[in-house]
Motif scaffolding. Structure first.
Motif, PDB file in Angstrom:
ATOM      1  N   MET A  72      -8.224  18.547  39.198  1.00 58.63           N
ATOM      2  CA  MET A  72      -7.683  18.096  37.924  1.00 58.63           C
ATOM      3  C   MET A  72      -7.775  16.576  37.800  1.00 58.63           C
ATOM      4  N   ASP A  73      -7.833  16.139  36.551  1.00 54.19           N
ATOM      5  CA  ASP A  73      -7.831  14.708  36.247  1.00 54.19           C
ATOM      6  C   ASP A  73      -7.066  14.521  34.942  1.00 54.19           C
ATOM      7  N   THR A  74      -6.473  13.344  34.741  1.00 52.98           N
ATOM      8  CA  THR A  74      -5.668  13.097  33.540  1.00 52.98           C
ATOM      9  C   THR A  74      -6.137  11.840  32.824  1.00 52.98           C
ATOM     10  N   GLN A  75      -5.918  11.849  31.516  1.00 54.83           N
ATOM     11  CA  GLN A  75      -6.142  10.674  30.677  1.00 54.83           C
ATOM     12  C   GLN A  75      -5.007  10.621  29.660  1.00 54.83           C
ATOM     13  N   TYR A  76      -4.820   9.451  29.042  1.00 53.32           N
ATOM     14  CA  TYR A  76      -3.736   9.255  28.082  1.00 53.32           C
ATOM     15  C   TYR A  76      -4.296   8.758  26.757  1.00 53.32           C
ATOM     16  N   VAL A  77      -3.667   9.225  25.689  1.00 52.86           N
ATOM     17  CA  VAL A  77      -4.049   8.814  24.337  1.00 52.86           C
ATOM     18  C   VAL A  77      -2.778   8.448  23.574  1.00 52.86           C
ATOM     19  N   ASN A  78      -2.716   7.226  23.081  1.00 51.82           N
ATOM     20  CA  ASN A  78      -1.585   6.777  22.263  1.00 51.82           C
ATOM     21  C   ASN A  78      -1.932   6.963  20.790  1.00 51.82           C
ATOM     22  N   VAL A  79      -1.108   7.738  20.097  1.00 56.53           N
ATOM     23  CA  VAL A  79      -1.289   7.973  18.664  1.00 56.53           C
ATOM     24  C   VAL A  79      -0.117   7.329  17.928  1.00 56.53           C
ATOM     25  N   ALA A  80      -0.404   6.308  17.157  1.00 55.04           N
ATOM     26  CA  ALA A  80       0.627   5.608  16.380  1.00 55.04           C
ATOM     27  C   ALA A  80       0.656   6.163  14.961  1.00 55.04           C
ATOM     28  N   VAL A  81       1.854   6.357  14.429  1.00 52.98           N
ATOM     29  CA  VAL A  81       2.031   6.814  13.050  1.00 52.98           C
ATOM     30  C   VAL A  81       2.523   5.621  12.236  1.00 52.98           C
ATOM     31  N   TYR A  82       1.672   5.125  11.340  1.00 49.87           N
ATOM     32  CA  TYR A  82       1.996   3.938  10.559  1.00 49.87           C
ATOM     33  C   TYR A  82       2.742   4.333   9.288  1.00 49.87           C
ATOM     34  N   PRO A  83       3.720   3.527   8.871  1.00 48.03           N
ATOM     35  CA  PRO A  83       4.432   3.830   7.621  1.00 48.03           C
ATOM     36  C   PRO A  83       3.511   3.671   6.418  1.00 48.03           C
ATOM     37  N   GLN A  84       3.688   4.548   5.455  1.00 46.12           N
ATOM     38  CA  GLN A  84       2.892   4.484   4.233  1.00 46.12           C
ATOM     39  C   GLN A  84       3.276   3.245   3.441  1.00 46.12           C
ATOM     40  N   ALA A  85       2.326   2.743   2.681  1.00 48.70           N
ATOM     41  CA  ALA A  85       2.616   1.601   1.817  1.00 48.70           C
ATOM     42  C   ALA A  85       3.600   2.024   0.733  1.00 48.70           C
ATOM     43  N   SER A  86       4.513   1.129   0.411  1.00 49.14           N
ATOM     44  CA  SER A  86       5.491   1.399  -0.641  1.00 49.14           C
ATOM     45  C   SER A  86       5.418   0.294  -1.685  1.00 49.14           C
ATOM     46  N   VAL A  87       5.544   0.698  -2.941  1.00 53.19           N
ATOM     47  CA  VAL A  87       5.483  -0.245  -4.062  1.00 53.19           C
ATOM     48  C   VAL A  87       6.555   0.151  -5.063  1.00 53.19           C
ATOM     49  N   TYR A  88       7.320  -0.847  -5.514  1.00 55.06           N
ATOM     50  CA  TYR A  88       8.262  -0.607  -6.607  1.00 55.06           C
ATOM     51  C   TYR A  88       7.937  -1.541  -7.760  1.00 55.06           C
ATOM     52  N   LEU A  89       7.708  -0.945  -8.936  1.00 55.79           N
ATOM     53  CA  LEU A  89       7.450  -1.689 -10.163  1.00 55.79           C
ATOM     54  C   LEU A  89       8.224  -1.032 -11.297  1.00 55.79           C
ATOM     55  N   PRO A  90       8.741  -1.813 -12.230  1.00 54.16           N
ATOM     56  CA  PRO A  90       9.280  -1.172 -13.441  1.00 54.16           C
ATOM     57  C   PRO A  90       8.151  -0.503 -14.209  1.00 54.16           C
ATOM     58  N   ASP A  91       8.464   0.569 -14.929  1.00 48.96           N
ATOM     59  CA  ASP A  91       7.425   1.271 -15.683  1.00 48.96           C
ATOM     60  C   ASP A  91       6.822   0.382 -16.759  1.00 48.96           C
ATOM     61  N   SER A  92       7.658  -0.405 -17.434  1.00 45.25           N
ATOM     62  CA  SER A  92       7.161  -1.278 -18.487  1.00 45.25           C
ATOM     63  C   SER A  92       8.149  -2.407 -18.730  1.00 45.25           C
ATOM     64  N   VAL A  93       7.635  -3.500 -19.258  1.00 50.39           N
ATOM     65  CA  VAL A  93       8.457  -4.632 -19.689  1.00 50.39           C
ATOM     66  C   VAL A  93       7.909  -5.104 -21.029  1.00 50.39           C
ATOM     67  N   THR A  94       8.778  -5.731 -21.820  1.00 46.92           N
ATOM     68  CA  THR A  94       8.373  -6.239 -23.126  1.00 46.92           C
ATOM     69  C   THR A  94       8.487  -7.755 -23.131  1.00 46.92           C
ATOM     70  N   ILE A  95       7.420  -8.404 -23.559  1.00 44.60           N
ATOM     71  CA  ILE A  95       7.431  -9.851 -23.734  1.00 44.60           C
ATOM     72  C   ILE A  95       7.047 -10.158 -25.176  1.00 44.60           C
ATOM     73  N   TYR A  96       7.381 -11.347 -25.611  1.00 42.32           N
ATOM     74  CA  TYR A  96       6.986 -11.788 -26.943  1.00 42.32           C
ATOM     75  C   TYR A  96       5.709 -12.607 -26.845  1.00 42.32           C
ATOM     76  N   SER A  97       5.005 -12.665 -27.951  1.00 40.64           N
ATOM     77  CA  SER A  97       3.727 -13.364 -27.986  1.00 40.64           C
ATOM     78  C   SER A  97       3.890 -14.797 -27.491  1.00 40.64           C
ATOM     79  N   GLY A  98       3.024 -15.185 -26.562  1.00 42.46           N
ATOM     80  CA  GLY A  98       3.073 -16.527 -25.998  1.00 42.46           C
ATOM     81  C   GLY A  98       3.896 -16.646 -24.734  1.00 42.46           C
ATOM     82  N   GLU A  99       4.657 -15.623 -24.375  1.00 44.09           N
ATOM     83  CA  GLU A  99       5.485 -15.677 -23.174  1.00 44.09           C
ATOM     84  C   GLU A  99       4.686 -15.292 -21.936  1.00 44.09           C
TER      85      GLU A  99
END
Length: 207
Positions: A72-99
């Motif tokens: 018998m012989d052995t080997q090792y494998v490291n498997v990392a689980v990375y966190p998913q990207a997260s994004v928070y944005l408001p659905d919409s915003v209102t601005i006035y012309s020129g802002e």
């Protein structure tokens, strides 16, 4: 007495350190042995084959044991689980012309890509300044340092009207109050032609 010496055959693996963005999976593969056992079996499609699919919920170190003619012989494998990207944005915003609106993005990412570029101060930062002429939907792709990506969008609604108001009271000389300054309140394309302040007896004190 016939003594047979079986040459040692080292187990080979396709990777020793790898990872993926959750949720996901990765293909492991061992070779150069007759049979295999993977330990632990958590997150593996089959712990007794040479090439199981790994999809653990958290990072783990796997040991693969290869058997050949009783050796018998052995080997090792490291498997990392990375966190998913997260994004928070408001659905919409209102601005006035020129802002100009600074997009308020909250994310764990390190790289950003905005589209379309029209009306944005930059397309590769987290919080660009947006000043579109018409209603525009902006898309952002956020990517973490491990390559995990997420896409979201925000609508910038442009109101072609205006708001014009003058407060009826203020607290002069109070630097700690939000009402410490007397000024014209405006939003949109409003141009001030004249602004005059009189005391109650008609004396002009500011223009």
């Amino acid at each position: 007495v016939l003594l047979t010496v079986v040459p040692k055959r080292s187990v080979l693996v396709n990777v020793s350190d790898t990872g993926y963005c959750a949720p996901g999976m990765i293909q492991l593969e061992a070779s150069n042995a007759e049979s295999y056992v993977w330990v632990p079996a958590t997150g593996l499609s089959d712990a007794s084959i040479s090439n199981p699919v790994a999809s653990p919920d958290e990072s783990v170190e796997y040991m693969v044991i290869g058997y050949t003619e009783g050796c018998m012989d052995t080997q090792y494998v490291n498997v990392a689980v990375y966190p998913q990207a997260s994004v928070y944005l408001p659905d919409s915003v209102t601005i006035y012309s020129g802002e100009v609106y600074e997009i308020d993005l909250e994310s764990n990412a390190s790289d950003y890509s905005w589209y379309p570029p029209e009306g944005l101060s930059a397309v590769n930062i987290a919080n660009p300044l947006a000043s579109p002429y018409v209603r525009t939907r902006y898309f952002v792709t956020a990517t973490t340092e491990h390559g995990c990506s997420f896409r979201d969008s925000i609508d910038i609604v442009v109101d072609n009207g205006y708001v014009f108001d003058v407060p009826n009271a203020f607290v002069p000389g109070n630097g700690f109050s939000e009402n410490g300054s007397f000024r014209v309140l405006k939003r949109g394309d409003v141009v001030l032609d004249q602004f005059v302040v009189y005391v109650r007896w008609g004396l002009k004190v500011f223009e």
